[in-house]
Design a protein around this motif. Structure first.
Motif, PDB file in Angstrom:
ATOM      1  N   ASN A 104     -12.099 -19.206   6.027  1.00  0.00           N
ATOM      2  CA  ASN A 104     -11.716 -18.609   7.289  1.00  0.00           C
ATOM      3  C   ASN A 104     -12.836 -17.746   7.856  1.00  0.00           C
ATOM      4  O   ASN A 104     -13.685 -17.243   7.110  1.00  0.00           O
ATOM      5  CB  ASN A 104     -10.480 -17.731   7.098  1.00  0.00           C
ATOM      6  CG  ASN A 104      -9.175 -18.490   7.173  1.00  0.00           C
ATOM      7  OD1 ASN A 104      -8.905 -19.194   8.125  1.00  0.00           O
ATOM      8  ND2 ASN A 104      -8.347 -18.315   6.150  1.00  0.00           N
ATOM      9  N   VAL A 108     -11.106 -13.123  10.585  1.00  0.00           N
ATOM     10  CA  VAL A 108      -9.794 -13.349   9.965  1.00  0.00           C
ATOM     11  C   VAL A 108      -9.713 -12.635   8.626  1.00  0.00           C
ATOM     12  O   VAL A 108      -8.688 -12.020   8.291  1.00  0.00           O
ATOM     13  CB  VAL A 108      -9.539 -14.862   9.795  1.00  0.00           C
ATOM     14  CG1 VAL A 108      -8.222 -15.111   9.063  1.00  0.00           C
ATOM     15  CG2 VAL A 108      -9.550 -15.559  11.140  1.00  0.00           C
ATOM     16  N   ALA A 252      -6.333 -17.812  12.120  1.00  0.00           N
ATOM     17  CA  ALA A 252      -6.683 -18.374  10.819  1.00  0.00           C
ATOM     18  C   ALA A 252      -6.730 -19.900  10.835  1.00  0.00           C
ATOM     19  O   ALA A 252      -5.923 -20.558  11.499  1.00  0.00           O
ATOM     20  CB  ALA A 252      -5.685 -17.915   9.764  1.00  0.00           C
ATOM     21  N   GLY A 273      -5.594 -14.422   3.849  1.00  0.00           N
ATOM     22  CA  GLY A 273      -6.639 -15.272   4.397  1.00  0.00           C
ATOM     23  C   GLY A 273      -7.456 -16.011   3.350  1.00  0.00           C
ATOM     24  O   GLY A 273      -8.246 -16.897   3.695  1.00  0.00           O
TER      25      GLY A 273
END
Length: 318
Positions: A104, A108, A252, A273
């Motif tokens: 990610n 994020v 995300a 994440g």
């Protein structure tokens, strides 16, 4: 048919993490099965050159630079000093600025590593989260226990249920909060919501909930690491919409979303994440590593299709 199944020039995809990690090994195998070249990168061995054609290297003398990868999957951002943590995220930003697809994205990761930041963003977007108080003030934290009756004390940075404490007594609260005060910690307190010792983990990849599980615990903690038992479920559409909206709000590519039901009302507890999936994979009907790898390959091919080739990226920044 996804782009990952088409013939293409061999992609080079990096995985940021340790080779000892099961998740890294599974992702590497899945990417290789999709004919991608895998580059394993230690998050503690990143070196940046400013300026220079070799912008970021993974080890002394490595060639070419990481910015020439097609994508970088982030599987580990280990703890350390404040300088180390900030530097590692800044390197990811540097790579992103050089044109690399980071999954990610660093923005994020910053949003999801900090429980306060995550909860605030979701609440501001109108999504349901438990009543939460975040403060540095000992007396204000005690007042919150008086007000709410029972709170879950969580570390701002943490996972797997480690360090979470249920406090429903003022004397216990006094001792717990004094200990936190000595360590210069932040008080992150969420109202305890009765939930029959179960909650749900949904895994979002792209714009799809690819699998989900119910976690049943022996206590109020429902983390698999704390002994909860996973059970595959096809989530209620309302829960899927919440998970997808959470991923959208946070921006995300993929996300683990934990949702608790209390009095028929869903609450988003956390969003991860860099989600682990060992427990979920044990009951999921899909190969999670393969799904994430396929998403990464498809994203690379979409970018190449738009004409953003590695050669163009290097010539632009060298």
């Amino acid at each position: 048919m996804g782009l990952a199944s088409r013939k293409q020039e061999k992609l080079r995809i990096g995985i940021l993490g340790t080779s000892r990690s099961t998740h890294v090994q599974l992702l590497a195998a899945a990417l290789q099965s999709l004919k991608a070249e895998v580059v394993l990168i230690s998050p503690t061995r990143l070196t940046v050159h400013i300026p220079g054609p070799l912008a970021v290297e993974a080890m002394p003398g490595s060639e070419p630079g990481l910015e020439t990868l097609n994508a970088l999957l982030v599987r580990s951002l280990p703890g350390g000093s404040l300088e180390q943590v900030i530097y590692r995220v800044d390197v990811l930003r540097r790579l992103e600025n050089l044109g690399l697809t980071v999954i990610n994205r660093p923005a994020v990761l910053e949003k999801t590593v900090d429980k306060f930041y995550t909860s605030a963003l979701l609440a501001d977007a109108g999504l349901p989260v438990p009543r939460t108080l975040v403060t540095e003030q000992f007396t204000r934290a005690l007042e919150t226990v008086k007000e709410l009756g029972a709170v879950v004390v969580k570390p701002l940075f943490g996972s797997r249920g480690q360090g979470m404490v249920l406090v429903d007594n003022l004397d216990v609260a006094y001792r717990v909060f004094r200990a936190l005060e000595l360590g210069r910690y932040i008080y992150y307190l969420q109202q305890f919501l009765p939930h029959a010792n179960e909650d749900f983990r949904l895994l979002v990849v792209g714009k799809e909930v690819v699998c989900a599980m119910r976690r049943r615990g022996n206590s109020w903690k429902t983390n698999i690491a704390c002994g909860a038992v996973p059970e595959h479920v096809n989530p209620d559409p309302a829960l899927s919409r919440l998970a997808l909206k959470t991923a959208e709000v946070l921006g995300a590519d993929y996300l683990g979303v934990d949702i608790l039901i209390c009095n028929n009302q869903p609450y988003i507890l956390e969003a991860n994440g860099i989600p682990g999936w060992s427990g979920l994979q044990s009951v999921a009907p899909v190969d999670i590593a393969r799904v994430i790898a396929g998403y990464a390959v498809d994203k690379c091919l979409e970018k190449e299709k738009m004409g953003y080739s590695r050669s163009r990226r290097v010539s632009k920044w060298s």
